[in-house]
Write a protein that holds these residues in place. Structure first.
Motif, mmCIF file in Angstrom:
data_model
loop_
_atom_site.group_PDB
_atom_site.id
_atom_site.type_symbol
_atom_site.label_atom_id
_atom_site.label_comp_id
_atom_site.label_asym_id
_atom_site.label_seq_id
_atom_site.Cartn_x
_atom_site.Cartn_y
_atom_site.Cartn_z
ATOM 1 N N ARG A 114 0.851 -1.196 0.000
ATOM 2 C CA ARG A 114 0.000 0.000 0.000
ATOM 3 C C ARG A 114 0.883 1.241 0.000
ATOM 4 O O ARG A 114 1.944 1.250 0.603
ATOM 5 N N HIS A 115 0.409 2.260 -0.673
ATOM 6 C CA HIS A 115 1.128 3.525 -0.784
ATOM 7 C C HIS A 115 0.369 4.594 -0.018
ATOM 8 O O HIS A 115 -0.842 4.750 -0.208
ATOM 9 N N ALA A 116 1.076 5.323 0.822
ATOM 10 C CA ALA A 116 0.455 6.420 1.568
ATOM 11 C C ALA A 116 0.304 7.608 0.628
ATOM 12 O O ALA A 116 1.267 8.014 -0.027
ATOM 13 N N ILE A 117 -0.914 8.111 0.526
ATOM 14 C CA ILE A 117 -1.153 9.305 -0.281
ATOM 15 C C ILE A 117 -1.848 10.353 0.582
ATOM 16 O O ILE A 117 -2.567 10.029 1.528
ATOM 17 N N THR A 118 -1.591 11.585 0.239
ATOM 18 C CA THR A 118 -2.230 12.713 0.909
ATOM 19 C C THR A 118 -2.824 13.590 -0.175
ATOM 20 O O THR A 118 -2.147 13.933 -1.141
ATOM 21 N N LEU A 119 -4.087 13.907 -0.049
ATOM 22 C CA LEU A 119 -4.742 14.772 -1.006
ATOM 23 C C LEU A 119 -5.713 15.681 -0.297
ATOM 24 O O LEU A 119 -6.155 15.384 0.812
ATOM 25 N N THR A 120 -6.011 16.782 -0.916
ATOM 26 C CA THR A 120 -7.013 17.686 -0.379
ATOM 27 C C THR A 120 -8.308 17.377 -1.112
ATOM 28 O O THR A 120 -8.393 17.521 -2.331
ATOM 29 N N ARG B 158 -6.736 14.944 3.382
ATOM 30 C CA ARG B 158 -7.085 13.552 3.681
ATOM 31 C C ARG B 158 -5.894 12.657 3.370
ATOM 32 O O ARG B 158 -5.103 12.949 2.480
ATOM 33 N N GLU B 159 -5.798 11.572 4.101
ATOM 34 C CA GLU B 159 -4.745 10.589 3.884
ATOM 35 C C GLU B 159 -5.365 9.230 3.684
ATOM 36 O O GLU B 159 -6.417 8.921 4.262
ATOM 37 N N ALA B 160 -4.713 8.422 2.866
ATOM 38 C CA ALA B 160 -5.172 7.054 2.641
ATOM 39 C C ALA B 160 -3.961 6.199 2.306
ATOM 40 O O ALA B 160 -2.942 6.701 1.824
ATOM 41 N N HIS C 286 -14.604 4.127 -1.243
ATOM 42 C CA HIS C 286 -14.371 3.084 -0.239
ATOM 43 C C HIS C 286 -13.380 3.484 0.849
ATOM 44 O O HIS C 286 -13.589 3.154 2.015
ATOM 45 N N ASP C 287 -12.330 4.179 0.479
ATOM 46 C CA ASP C 287 -11.321 4.555 1.473
ATOM 47 C C ASP C 287 -11.705 5.826 2.221
ATOM 48 O O ASP C 287 -11.415 5.961 3.409
ATOM 49 N N ALA D 68 -5.320 6.338 -7.926
ATOM 50 C CA ALA D 68 -5.279 7.204 -6.741
ATOM 51 C C ALA D 68 -3.858 7.671 -6.432
ATOM 52 O O ALA D 68 -3.664 8.816 -6.026
ATOM 53 N N VAL D 69 -2.863 6.809 -6.634
ATOM 54 C CA VAL D 69 -1.485 7.199 -6.314
ATOM 55 C C VAL D 69 -1.000 8.353 -7.178
ATOM 56 O O VAL D 69 -0.094 9.087 -6.782
ATOM 57 N N THR D 70 -1.616 8.562 -8.343
ATOM 58 C CA THR D 70 -1.174 9.643 -9.229
ATOM 59 C C THR D 70 -1.683 11.005 -8.790
ATOM 60 O O THR D 70 -1.223 12.023 -9.305
ATOM 61 N N VAL D 71 -2.612 11.035 -7.847
ATOM 62 C CA VAL D 71 -3.154 12.325 -7.397
ATOM 63 C C VAL D 71 -2.614 12.722 -6.031
ATOM 64 O O VAL D 71 -3.080 13.680 -5.430
ATOM 65 N N ASP D 72 -1.611 11.997 -5.558
ATOM 66 C CA ASP D 72 -0.971 12.341 -4.294
ATOM 67 C C ASP D 72 -0.517 13.792 -4.341
ATOM 68 O O ASP D 72 0.146 14.223 -5.288
ATOM 69 N N GLY D 73 -0.919 14.568 -3.351
ATOM 70 C CA GLY D 73 -0.527 15.968 -3.270
ATOM 71 C C GLY D 73 -1.428 16.919 -4.047
ATOM 72 O O GLY D 73 -1.192 18.124 -4.039
ATOM 73 N N HIS D 74 -2.435 16.403 -4.701
ATOM 74 C CA HIS D 74 -3.318 17.238 -5.515
ATOM 75 C C HIS D 74 -4.632 17.545 -4.802
ATOM 76 O O HIS D 74 -4.920 17.008 -3.732
#
Length: 166
Positions: free
Chosen positions: A9-15, A21-23, A37-38, A72-78
């Motif tokens: 699993r990859h930690a991502i943070t997005l607004t 939010r983090e997932a 789901h997340d 989802a991992v491609t939108v990390d930080g977006h």
């Protein structure tokens, strides 16, 4: 690594809708599934799962994207805006109000995608022609309305925005 699937699993943070939010998501998790789901934001609907119907459309940094085609991992930080984030301070957005007022929805399944698409469209084109509206919504499919009231709703939303911006 998820104990259940053995998948990393990859930690991502997005607004999302203005909230950080983090997932932790597998690399292949779609943005639509992450949102639903997340993060528990079920307003984004998944229809065809091929990017054709537009029901899953959300705004990525203000631009409409098919969340069923976006990892989802491609939108990390977006920044993501879903249909839940269109309302401001508990008030429906001009686009949401216009769709309600003009009966631009019936079953409602396609509505979140239309609302996100039209929100971005009217941001960039404040006084669209019928042809421009048809082009803007051509990537969103509706099986119930026949589109006439959707077109009316887009024009009405433009009017409401003009009235409110003075």
């Amino acid at each position: 690594m998820s104990e259940r699937t053995g998948e990393h699993r990859h930690a991502i943070t997005l607004t999302v809708n203005g909230v950080l939010r983090e997932a932790a998501v597998p690399a292949r998790r779609l943005l639509s599934d992450c949102l639903r789901h997340d993060l528990g934001l079920t307003g984004t609907h998944v229809g065809c799962e091929h990017g054709v119907c537009g029901a899953c459309t959300v705004l990525l940094d203000g631009e409409p994207v098919r969340s069923c085609l976006t990892f989802a991992v491609t939108v990390d930080g977006h920044e993501i805006t879903t249909v839940e984030g269109l309302a401001e301070r508990g008030e429906l957005s001009p686009v949401q109000r216009a769709f309600s007022e003009c009966h631009g929805l019936q079953c409602g399944f396609c509505t979140p995608g239309f609302l996100c698409t039209v929100t971005a469209f009217l941001r960039d084109n404040r006084t669209p022609t019928d042809e421009e509206v048809l082009e803007a919504v051509s990537g969103n499919l509706c099986r119930c309305t026949g589109y006439q009231n959707i077109i009316k709703a887009v024009h009405r939303a433009a009017e409401i925005q003009a009235e409110e911006s003075g």
